[in-house]
Design a protein around this motif. Structure first.
Motif, PDB file in Angstrom:
ATOM      1  N   SER A  51       0.847  -1.192   0.000  1.00 27.25           N
ATOM      2  CA  SER A  51       0.000   0.000   0.000  1.00 27.25           C
ATOM      3  C   SER A  51       0.884   1.244   0.000  1.00 27.25           C
ATOM      4  O   SER A  51       1.908   1.292   0.690  1.00 27.25           O
ATOM      5  CB  SER A  51      -0.914  -0.013   1.228  1.00 27.25           C
ATOM      6  OG  SER A  51      -1.683   1.157   1.283  1.00 27.25           O
ATOM      7  N   LYS A  96      -3.974   7.584  -2.738  1.00 25.72           N
ATOM      8  CA  LYS A  96      -3.508   6.453  -1.931  1.00 25.72           C
ATOM      9  C   LYS A  96      -3.993   5.154  -2.566  1.00 25.72           C
ATOM     10  O   LYS A  96      -5.163   5.022  -2.914  1.00 25.72           O
ATOM     11  CB  LYS A  96      -4.024   6.565  -0.499  1.00 25.72           C
ATOM     12  CG  LYS A  96      -3.549   5.427   0.418  1.00 25.72           C
ATOM     13  CD  LYS A  96      -4.048   5.600   1.834  1.00 25.72           C
ATOM     14  CE  LYS A  96      -3.283   6.692   2.550  1.00 25.72           C
ATOM     15  NZ  LYS A  96      -3.629   6.767   3.989  1.00 25.72           N
ATOM     16  N   SER A 149      -4.809   1.623  -1.665  1.00 28.31           N
ATOM     17  CA  SER A 149      -5.035   0.867  -0.429  1.00 28.31           C
ATOM     18  C   SER A 149      -6.013  -0.283  -0.581  1.00 28.31           C
ATOM     19  O   SER A 149      -6.211  -1.048   0.352  1.00 28.31           O
ATOM     20  CB  SER A 149      -5.557   1.817   0.661  1.00 28.31           C
ATOM     21  OG  SER A 149      -6.758   2.442   0.246  1.00 28.31           O
ATOM     22  N   TYR A 172      -2.156  -4.394  -4.349  1.00 22.83           N
ATOM     23  CA  TYR A 172      -2.918  -3.195  -4.071  1.00 22.83           C
ATOM     24  C   TYR A 172      -3.143  -2.451  -5.387  1.00 22.83           C
ATOM     25  O   TYR A 172      -2.212  -2.268  -6.169  1.00 22.83           O
ATOM     26  CB  TYR A 172      -2.188  -2.310  -3.053  1.00 22.83           C
ATOM     27  CG  TYR A 172      -2.121  -2.946  -1.689  1.00 22.83           C
ATOM     28  CD1 TYR A 172      -3.098  -2.700  -0.733  1.00 22.83           C
ATOM     29  CD2 TYR A 172      -1.084  -3.812  -1.361  1.00 22.83           C
ATOM     30  CE1 TYR A 172      -3.040  -3.291   0.518  1.00 22.83           C
ATOM     31  CE2 TYR A 172      -1.026  -4.409  -0.111  1.00 22.83           C
ATOM     32  CZ  TYR A 172      -2.007  -4.138   0.825  1.00 22.83           C
ATOM     33  OH  TYR A 172      -1.975  -4.726   2.053  1.00 22.83           O
TER      34      TYR A 172
END
Length: 839
Positions: A42, A122, A124, A132
């Motif tokens: 991540s 991001k 995630s 991811y």
């Protein structure tokens, strides 16, 4: 330096020169079509667009989900802009975008300029493969244009308000034709506040232009307070001519044009007509690094930069920004959407929702209806009811009436009553008076009495007196006496005296004695000495003696003849033989697979060299051939070189081609898996039936998965990426299905499955077709975000592509129902077992 004004009334997309990103992207004609990035851990990823030099101004950004991959749309991200790629200015930030429940992410703001746009987010969300991933579709940097137009009236369907910004000089807007003068107006919404400094309008290419002779233009920031921008008291317009009005920049989102018609002599009809409208603005003054402080309106607040304050983006929670009136958190909370809070439906117990004042759980509890609890009637023992303080079961118990319990009378044995501490059955027991038990006198055999420790029956036993038992004397065979360990009958047996038995002497045949292992009658027999038997001499016929196996009388002296003997021709008519042929043999030769058997494998072997003939033929009045075996009665093998051979072929003129029955198993076992014990693999296909089939009895179809359904093959829309579990709907094209994309859709056809229990139609391979379940129990994609799904809940199509949601009973219409949930789905999207009941 001063920027040239930018046309903001007409929408257009800003093109880019190049893209920089560590991920994978697709672009077409200067437009970003899709973006995808996968990581082992991540972290953050970004994509930078370098805009074309000729169109670097914009006031709107849009991000679309990637078709078929909406689960990996970013949730936490930021958009930044830069003039030199050295210093970056954050302009938009989201920390929980998915809560907004928007199909497309977009932001409107004041006109600004930049050479570079960066999107950073991001990564995630974890995939099934453990990586991811983040993905989205089109990324548009654009001029939003006029997003809404209001008109006081329209002449007909050809001269409507939308024509004012369609760039065509042939048709525009015209008001209704009236017999008396009346003011007409147009209101334009530019979606955000801009520094407007020029308005342009085009007259009709006709001798009679109907262009307004008297009109006023107003501007507003909020559609509440309006200010006059310009006025034309007596304007004369030439045909097909563009007119422009320039002024000092003003902060405006809304522009209003009011056409003031006046009464004129000899004029019988009044109409106002404008062909095209254009609005021009300058970028935010802060974008001009060289302009310095210029005369213009005071800075105003926006989502990009602060004025008196800085405005928050919809849903933004950053410190120091002001929430706008249109923020989704300020709308009224409902049971379907969040406002300040999200309201719970009556009785709903989902986390994060607020109970309403009219919730049935808050009303006073009674014996007839629920509140927080439901009260039980006096004595009522039903589950989930609360006992009231005046319940008859809570009163003091007595022998006449129950309380928590009902007390028993002294010695009373009725069921359901409690024994009291002074009950006589709880006192000490004696031989005269019972307590919990009654004690027995010594030697007393009465039932229901307890033996005491001093009872004579518990003393040590002897041959004269009883204890638990009486011991028997040596050799005594009396009844009810126990044999002692020194009894003579238990000693070792000999030929002179008994033990358990008496042993016999060698050769002794007296009754009642046991033959010993060294008895001469058990030794091996010979021609001289007796054993179990006495062997006879070779050729001897003495009685009482056993013939040995090498006796010459046991040999077959006949000489075998070959089939070439003269007494019969090799080929002769079967009618020349009479009698019966019975063969018994001992032969086998192991073989496996589908190959010709060896000639030593069976007692009878026939091989015909002619390719059209048979190896063995049999004719009988009742049965032609009977096969019997502990394993397989008849084995048929076919090499099937042409693909149409049969292991066993049964033909009949009038009856059935084959008849099968089993006393304990299935009459026919069509094994598509093959027979590993014979080294014969299976094709996976069990049964092929050409023609009508008739079944008397239950037909059970079992699959390895839990989906028992009826399916049909349909063509699929190749623009969709589909997988098992997707909800499919009919499209405009005949017999072609696509993933559902609208809530409460009435054109739902079924659910894509990998393998059904029953397939309707021809089974043929087509990559553009899919198996679609139309009835039965299937695994279906569901989204519990619109309400927690419990077994038995009705399901309909939802906003998420290919997913179903819990139905609102007030919104269900004929044709919207997908099925009933058989499993629960609480929080995350996934697949559950559903009973399809389309309708």
């Amino acid at each position: 330096m001063r920027y040239e004004p930018i046309r903001i009334s007409h929408p257009r997309q800003v093109q880019h020169l190049r893209v920089s990103t560590p991920g994978v992207f697709e672009e077409k004609s200067g437009q970003l079509i899709s973006f995808l990035d996968e990581k082992e851990k991540s972290g953050l990823t970004s994509i930078v667009l370098e805009l074309s030099p000729e169109n670097q101004h914009f006031n709107r950004i849009e991000i679309h989900p990637l078709a078929g991959d909406t689960d990996y749309f970013p949730d936490v991200f930021r958009i930044e802009m830069s003039q030199d790629q050295k210093y970056w200015e954050p302009i938009i930030q989201e920390s929980g975008f998915k809560r907004a429940q928007k199909a497309v992410a977009f932001w409107n703001f004041t006109l600004t300029s930049a050479k570079f746009i960066k999107f950073i987010c991001k990564v995630s969300r974890k995939t099934d493969q453990g990586k991811y991933k983040v993905s989205f579709g089109q990324f548009k940097v654009m001029i939003s244009g006029v997003t809404g137009i209001q008109a006081s009236s329209e002449l007909d369907r050809l001269k409507v308000k939308e024509n004012l910004i369609d760039t065509r000089p042939d048709y525009g807007w015209a008001s209704s034709e009236r017999q008396n003068p009346q003011d007409e107006f147009l209101v334009f919404d530019l979606s955000a506040i801009h520094r407007i400094e020029e308005v342009r309008m085009l007259s009709k290419q006709d001798e009679v232009t109907n262009f307004p002779e008297k009109f006023t233009v107003y501007y507003s920031e909020d559609d509440l307070s309006w200010h006059q921008l310009l006025e034309e008291p007596s304007f004369m317009a030439e045909p097909g001519t563009w007119y422009r009005w320039r002024f000092l920049p003003v902060n405006a989102r809304f522009l209003k044009v009011i056409c003031n018609q006046e009464k004129q002599a000899n004029k019988v009809s009044y109409i106002s007509e404008i062909i095209e409208v254009e609005f021009y603005a300058t970028p935010d003054a802060a974008d001009d690094d060289k302009a310095g402080k210029t005369q213009g309106p005071l800075p105003y607040a926006s989502v990009l930069r602060a004025g008196m304050v800085r405005l928050a983006v919809d849903g933004e929670t950053r410190e120091g920004v002001s929430v706008q009136g249109s923020d989704r958190r300020l709308r009224e909370g409902t049971t379907e959407y969040k406002g300040i809070v999200e309201l719970a439906t009556d009785g709903e117990d989902r986390e994060g929702v607020v109970v309403q004042g009219n919730d049935k759980r808050l009303k006073n509890a009674t014996e007839l209806g629920h509140g927080l609890v439901r009260l039980a009637r006096s004595g009522e023992s039903r589950e989930n009811l609360v006992v009231q303080g005046n319940d008859e079961r809570l009163k003091l118990a007595s022998t006449e009436s129950p309380g928590i319990v009902e007390l028993a009378l002294d010695g009373e044995t009725r069921p359901g009553i409690a024994v009291q501490a002074n009950d006589k059955r709880l006192r000490k027991a004696s031989q005269k008076e019972p307590g919990l038990v009654t004690l027995a006198a010594t030697g007393d055999p009465s039932p229901d009495k307890v033996v005491t420790g001093d009872d004579e029956r518990l003393r040590d036993a002897s041959t004269e007196a009883k204890g638990i038992v009486r011991l028997a004397q040596n050799g005594e065979d009396s009844a009810l006496a126990a044999v002692q360990g020194n009894d003579k009958r238990i000693k070792n047996a000999t030929t002179e005296s008994y033990g358990i038995v008496q042993l016999a002497r060698s050769g002794e045949s007296k009754p009642g004695v046991v033959v010993q292992a060294d008895d001469n009658r058990i030794k091996p027999a010979s021609e001289e000495n007796m054993g179990i038997v006495r062997l006879a001499l070779l050729g001897s016929d003495e009685p009482g003696k056993a013939v040995v196996s090498n006796d010459p009388r046991l040999k077959d002296a006949r000489n075998p003849l070959p089939h070439t003997h003269d007494y019969a021709a090799k080929d002769h008519d079967y009618n020349s033989h009479s009698g019966l042929i019975r063969l018994t043999g001992d032969t086998s030769s192991s073989f496996q697979g589908i190959f010709p058997p060896p000639d030593k494998h069976s007692v009878i072997f026939g091989k015909n060299q002619n390719p059209e003939g048979a190896g063995i033929s049999a004719i009988g009045n009742k049965e032609g051939i009977i096969g019997y075996s502990d394993h397989t009665g008849v084995l048929g093998l076919s090499a099937g070189q042409s693909g149409n051979g049969y292991g066993i072929l049964g033909l009949s003129k009038r009856g059935s081609g084959g008849g099968f029955s089993s006393q304990s198993g299935f009459a026919v076992h069509a094994n598509g898996k093959g027979f590993p014990d014979r080294n014969v693999p299976g094709s996976g296909k069990g049964l092929l039936v050409d023609g009508d089939s008739l079944f008397h009895g239950t037909v059970s179809i079992h699959l390895s998965n839990s989906q028992d359904c009826i399916a049909k093959k349909f063509k699929l829309d190749t623009r969709d990426v589909v997988s098992p579990g997707d909800l499919l709907v009919a499209t405009d094209e005949s017999l072609k299905l696509a993933k559902s994309k609208q809530p409460y859709s009435t054109n739902v056809i079924g659910v894509l499955v990998a393998s059904p229990s029953l397939l309707l139609g021809e089974e043929k391979k087509d990559p553009n077709e899919g198996l679609v379940a139309i009835y039965g129990a299937v695994l279906l994609n569901v989204d519990p975000s619109m309400g927690m799904i419990n077994p038995g809940d009705l399901l309909v199509s939802g906003l998420t592509s290919g997913y179903a949601v819990k139905a609102d009973s007030n919104k269900i219409k004929p044709g919207t129902l997908v099925g009933k949930a058989l499993e629960a789905s609480k929080k995350e999207r996934g697949q559950i077992l559903v009973l399809l009941t389309l309708g």
